[in-house]
Design an enzyme around this catalytic site. Sequence first.
Site, PDB file in Angstrom:
ATOM      1  N   SER A  18      29.489  41.041  38.015  1.00  0.00           N
ATOM      2  CA  SER A  18      29.003  42.002  39.002  1.00  0.00           C
ATOM      3  C   SER A  18      27.488  42.054  38.893  1.00  0.00           C
ATOM      4  O   SER A  18      26.922  41.742  37.839  1.00  0.00           O
ATOM      5  CB  SER A  18      29.584  43.392  38.715  1.00  0.00           C
ATOM      6  OG  SER A  18      28.960  44.379  39.516  1.00  0.00           O
ATOM      7  N   TYR A  47      31.496  50.678  32.930  1.00  0.00           N
ATOM      8  CA  TYR A  47      31.679  49.510  33.801  1.00  0.00           C
ATOM      9  C   TYR A  47      30.514  48.543  33.611  1.00  0.00           C
ATOM     10  O   TYR A  47      30.718  47.334  33.413  1.00  0.00           O
ATOM     11  CB  TYR A  47      31.781  49.955  35.260  1.00  0.00           C
ATOM     12  CG  TYR A  47      31.966  48.817  36.236  1.00  0.00           C
ATOM     13  CD1 TYR A  47      33.161  48.122  36.286  1.00  0.00           C
ATOM     14  CD2 TYR A  47      30.938  48.438  37.099  1.00  0.00           C
ATOM     15  CE1 TYR A  47      33.344  47.069  37.190  1.00  0.00           C
ATOM     16  CE2 TYR A  47      31.105  47.402  38.006  1.00  0.00           C
ATOM     17  CZ  TYR A  47      32.306  46.723  38.041  1.00  0.00           C
ATOM     18  OH  TYR A  47      32.478  45.679  38.928  1.00  0.00           O
TER      19      TYR A  47
END
Length: 227
Positions: free
Chosen positions: A77, A90
């Site tokens: 990501s 995350y």
Amino acid sequence: MNDAVQSLVKRILADSGRLDVLVNNAGHMAIGITEAFTEEQSRQQMEVNFFSPVRLCRAVLPHMRQRRAGLIVHVTSIAGRVLFPACGFYCASKFALEAYAEVLHYELTSFGIDSVLVEPGPYPTRLLANSPGPADQDRVNSYEQISSIREMFSESFQQFFASGQAPDPQEVADAILRLIQAPAGKRPLRTVCGPDYGAIAINRQTAPIQAGVLRALGMGAMVKDEG
């Protein structure tokens, strides 16, 4: 879980005789005040986004190294390169996967195996809708004016996804396919998809620094020509 992974890899090899590509695409995104997530929740975040890819790589790499060929695509990501408040664990899990995948990229050079990263920005998938919040609500409430950061974060991206500017998730699949079709040894280490929030600039700035580290360690042969 490890037994199940090993069993699956053995079955694939028995059926087809080879395993060319592994795509690590598991995704789990906890959103909320970082302190308010329990240790169990943080472990679950790391288990899905980091330890599961590690487990899969350990299962397939002996075969790939024996064949001296293979490709591992790690879907991380942009949150593995830039930070977003409310996404502490995350981001931590994606930063960890970025480091692991890049080290593999260097260590596997002599085996003809490519370990590369795809770094998507925000896309209208189920990742946001399925995101868990922190379990410790008392700690959430103690954060006063930013106690609603989970809701603010989610609403901001939901509005973006509902707009005409939201990118198509197919772009990520297409990027993975291009990496699979590219010549071995010529695949870029990092491929950014969608809104990048500065990740492309970070990648561009850090690549020569990392190459310099390798050369300083006498490991310049690991610096690949990525085309």
